[in-house]
Design a protein around this motif. Structure first.
Motif, PDB file in Angstrom:
ATOM      1  N   THR A   1       0.822  -1.212   0.000  1.00  0.00           N
ATOM      2  CA  THR A   1       0.000   0.000   0.000  1.00  0.00           C
ATOM      3  C   THR A   1       0.858   1.264   0.000  1.00  0.00           C
ATOM      4  OG1 THR A   1      -0.113  -0.043   2.423  1.00  0.00           O
ATOM      5  CG2 THR A   1      -1.893  -1.139   1.221  1.00  0.00           C
ATOM      6  N   GLU A   2       2.195   1.076   0.010  1.00  0.00           N
ATOM      7  CA  GLU A   2       3.112   2.216   0.006  1.00  0.00           C
ATOM      8  C   GLU A   2       3.363   2.677  -1.423  1.00  0.00           C
ATOM      9  OE1 GLU A   2       4.245   3.736   2.731  1.00  0.00           O
ATOM     10  OE2 GLU A   2       3.086   2.333   3.952  1.00  0.00           O
TER      11      GLU A   2
ATOM     12  N   ILE B   1      -0.738  -1.900  -4.854  1.00  0.00           N
ATOM     13  CA  ILE B   1      -2.000  -2.629  -4.720  1.00  0.00           C
ATOM     14  C   ILE B   1      -3.112  -1.965  -5.545  1.00  0.00           C
ATOM     15  CG2 ILE B   1      -2.877  -1.440  -2.651  1.00  0.00           C
ATOM     16  CD1 ILE B   1      -3.917  -4.181  -1.717  1.00  0.00           C
ATOM     17  N   THR B   2      -3.064  -0.636  -5.686  1.00  0.00           N
ATOM     18  CA  THR B   2      -4.050   0.047  -6.527  1.00  0.00           C
ATOM     19  C   THR B   2      -3.880  -0.368  -7.983  1.00  0.00           C
ATOM     20  OG1 THR B   2      -4.095   1.944  -5.036  1.00  0.00           O
ATOM     21  CG2 THR B   2      -4.943   2.291  -7.260  1.00  0.00           C
TER      22      THR B   2
ATOM     23  N   ILE C   1      -8.342  -8.523  -1.560  1.00  0.00           N
ATOM     24  CA  ILE C   1      -7.652  -7.394  -2.200  1.00  0.00           C
ATOM     25  C   ILE C   1      -8.577  -6.183  -2.271  1.00  0.00           C
ATOM     26  CG2 ILE C   1      -6.715  -6.544  -4.398  1.00  0.00           C
ATOM     27  CD1 ILE C   1      -5.534  -9.324  -4.835  1.00  0.00           C
ATOM     28  N   ASN C   2      -9.823  -6.414  -2.617  1.00  0.00           N
ATOM     29  CA  ASN C   2     -10.785  -5.311  -2.724  1.00  0.00           C
ATOM     30  C   ASN C   2     -11.044  -4.657  -1.365  1.00  0.00           C
ATOM     31  OD1 ASN C   2     -11.165  -5.523  -5.486  1.00  0.00           O
ATOM     32  ND2 ASN C   2     -12.824  -6.998  -5.296  1.00  0.00           N
TER      33      ASN C   2
ATOM     34  N   TYR D   1     -10.344   0.016   2.014  1.00  0.00           N
ATOM     35  CA  TYR D   1      -9.840   0.577   3.268  1.00  0.00           C
ATOM     36  C   TYR D   1      -8.781   1.643   2.980  1.00  0.00           C
ATOM     37  CZ  TYR D   1      -7.250   1.018   7.606  1.00  0.00           C
ATOM     38  OH  TYR D   1      -6.598   1.521   8.706  1.00  0.00           O
ATOM     39  N   GLN D   2      -7.879   1.352   2.045  1.00  0.00           N
ATOM     40  CA  GLN D   2      -6.825   2.297   1.700  1.00  0.00           C
ATOM     41  C   GLN D   2      -7.422   3.586   1.130  1.00  0.00           C
ATOM     42  OE1 GLN D   2      -4.310   1.070  -1.488  1.00  0.00           O
ATOM     43  NE2 GLN D   2      -2.923   2.808  -1.308  1.00  0.00           N
ATOM     44  N   MET D   3      -8.436   3.448   0.283  1.00  0.00           N
ATOM     45  CA  MET D   3      -9.064   4.620  -0.321  1.00  0.00           C
ATOM     46  C   MET D   3      -9.690   5.496   0.753  1.00  0.00           C
ATOM     47  SD  MET D   3     -10.736   2.708  -3.643  1.00  0.00           S
ATOM     48  CE  MET D   3     -11.748   4.087  -4.137  1.00  0.00           C
ATOM     49  N   PHE D   4     -10.427   4.897   1.707  1.00  0.00           N
ATOM     50  CA  PHE D   4     -11.066   5.678   2.758  1.00  0.00           C
ATOM     51  C   PHE D   4     -10.052   6.250   3.738  1.00  0.00           C
ATOM     52  CE2 PHE D   4     -14.963   3.489   1.409  1.00  0.00           C
ATOM     53  CZ  PHE D   4     -15.845   4.572   1.408  1.00  0.00           C
TER      54      PHE D   4
END
Length: 460
Positions: free
Chosen positions: A218-219, A228-229, A449-450, A455-458
């Motif tokens: 996620t970095e 991951i995106t 993954i989704n 979570y990363q987006m929020f």
């Protein structure tokens, strides 16, 4: 449940829905009963090409090329795993169509309650619109690059591709398959040429087909999307939900005697060969997209906001090096246009399949396409007007649609895996135990993954 009960169930479903999937071409293509395997495979080849188109549409271009430019060859393993998952799911989809003579939308609509049917229809329609947005943007930018027309003009022009498809349908389904194959070969030739010229590091390429945990990091590097995106974007651009509905329908275009189990098994085998050959071709094209991005543009990812920047970079010696030339830029734009037009054909067919299968509601194809295209063009036009035709915003829109497709995919995967693994529904043609469990493991992995991505987006 024995085969006679399966047949009675099937006939009652056909009476309920009233129509076969894509009735005008259903069972319209003869397949020789005798002759060599290769002769019969040639007659069965075509649906796989239409499915493979969805695995190399303009959405793939943005995610794969930017993935290579940002993280070198790291994400090649994601393309490999996505392609293997695609082969498994398309096998299930094609088999469902051949055995049950239902597409996935019909099978889902006939076996869920009203709430479930409408909820899944809405999610599927949104996924199709997301796919259509990538086609609109990719085709519009390609025409703008080739002819110098303003982007707003070319966005409007993409609406008229419905006329092209309606004309093609008049010449028969086999002709559409031939045109699609020709456009795929055009894309392949262009990217083989670009890959050879870019002189990539072949040892690094082979090493990065081995999965690495960094693909789920996620970095993010400064100014870039996180791995991951891009992983979710590549999965969403590669394993596309609408292809599962499409393949379960067009696998029925070949004439098969369903009272002969041997002929049904042979049809499944030929369908699987056709699908896997074409998806292998799509795998190589997607790999070359990322390889070209890594070999030519690594270290310049922040300068490549989208298609126009890629087009310019291929003519810029400071970025692409000694091989930069206007010829490369033009070939890139031509391949992009071919990709957009190919995806338009399959998107139109899928729109009809989804509406008829879920809602049992038929409208003329031209009207269905106008509605779908209008829905897709609207957000593209709004963003184009808001940002004064800024193409980087168009490309950001494509990236967002690919991530959404990854999130939407499990909603199509779950019913497909369930239906094709059920002895009650598929009889002797149900998935073997290993196929069923590998399918569910893929479903669980993608869902995790989704969840991380959301979570990363929020959190961001």
């Amino acid at each position: 449940m024995d085969n006679s009960v399966n047949k009675r169930t099937h006939h009652s479903l056909i009476e309920h829905t009233g129509d076969k999937s894509l009735a005008e071409v259903n069972g319209s293509i003869e397949v020789p009963k005798n002759g060599s395997f290769w002769r019969r495979l040639w007659a069965f080849s075509g649906p796989g090409a239409l499915v493979a188109v969805g695995y190399m549409d303009p959405g793939n271009w943005v995610t794969s090329i930017k993935g290579g430019a940002a993280y070198h060859y790291l994400l090649l393993s994601v393309i490999l795993i996505s392609s293997l998952i695609a082969m498994l799911l398309q096998y299930m989809a094609g088999k469902l169509g051949i055995v049950k003579q239902e597409d996935l939308a019909q099978a889902t609509g006939n076996r869920t309650n009203k709430f479930g049917r409408y909820a899944l229809w809405i999610m599927t329609e949104l996924a199709l619109v997301a796919t259509d947005i990538a086609e609109v943007v990719g085709g519009a930018i390609a025409m703008s690059l080739l002819f110098g027309w303003p982007l707003l003009v070319t966005i409007f022009l993409t609406a008229f591709d419905v006329v092209i498809l309606l004309l093609l349908m008049k010449f028969g389904f086999r002709k559409i398959e031939a045109i699609v194959m020709t456009l795929i070969l055009t894309i392949l030739v262009v990217f083989v040429y670009l890959t050879i010229l870019s002189k990539p590091d072949w040892m690094a390429i082979m090493g990065n087909y081995v999965p690495r945990p960094q693909t789920l990091s996620t970095e993010a590097l400064h100014g870039l999307d996180s791995p991951i995106t891009l992983t979710a974007g590549i999965i969403g651009a590669t394993v596309m939900p609408h292809n599962l509905y499409l393949h379960s329908s067009i696998s029925q275009t070949r004439k098969v005697n369903h009272d002969d189990p041997a002929e049904v098994k042979d049809a499944i085998k030929l369908m699987t060969w056709d699908s896997n050959i074409q998806l292998t071709l799509a795998f190589f094209i997607n790999s070359m997209l990322l390889i070209v991005g890594a070999a030519l543009f690594f270290g310049h990812a922040t300068e490549l906001d989208g298609f126009h920047q890629l087009y310019d970079a291929l003519n810029n010696h400071n970025i692409a090096g000694a091989i930069a030339s206007p010829v490369l830029s033009t070939l890139f734009a031509l391949a992009l246009l071919a990709s957009g037009q190919n995806s338009t054909i399959t998107g139109t067919l899928t729109g009809e399949i989804i509406m008829e299968g879920f809602l049992h509601f038929r409208i003329p194809m031209w009207l269905r396409r106008v509605i779908t295209r209008g829905i897709a063009i609207t957000p593209v036009l709004i963003i184009a007007i808001m940002y004064g035709g800024n193409e980087s915003q168009m490309d950001a829109l494509i990236e967002s649609t690919q991530v959404f497709l990854s999130i939407a995919l499990p909603f199509s995967m779950a019913p497909l895996i369930y239906f094709t693994s059920s002895k009650k529904i598929m009889g002797d043609y149900a998935n073997s135990a290993w196929v069923k469990w590998v399918g569910w493991l893929c479903f669980i992995g993608l869902t995790i993954i989704n969840i991380v991505l959301i979570y990363q987006m929020f959190a961001g």
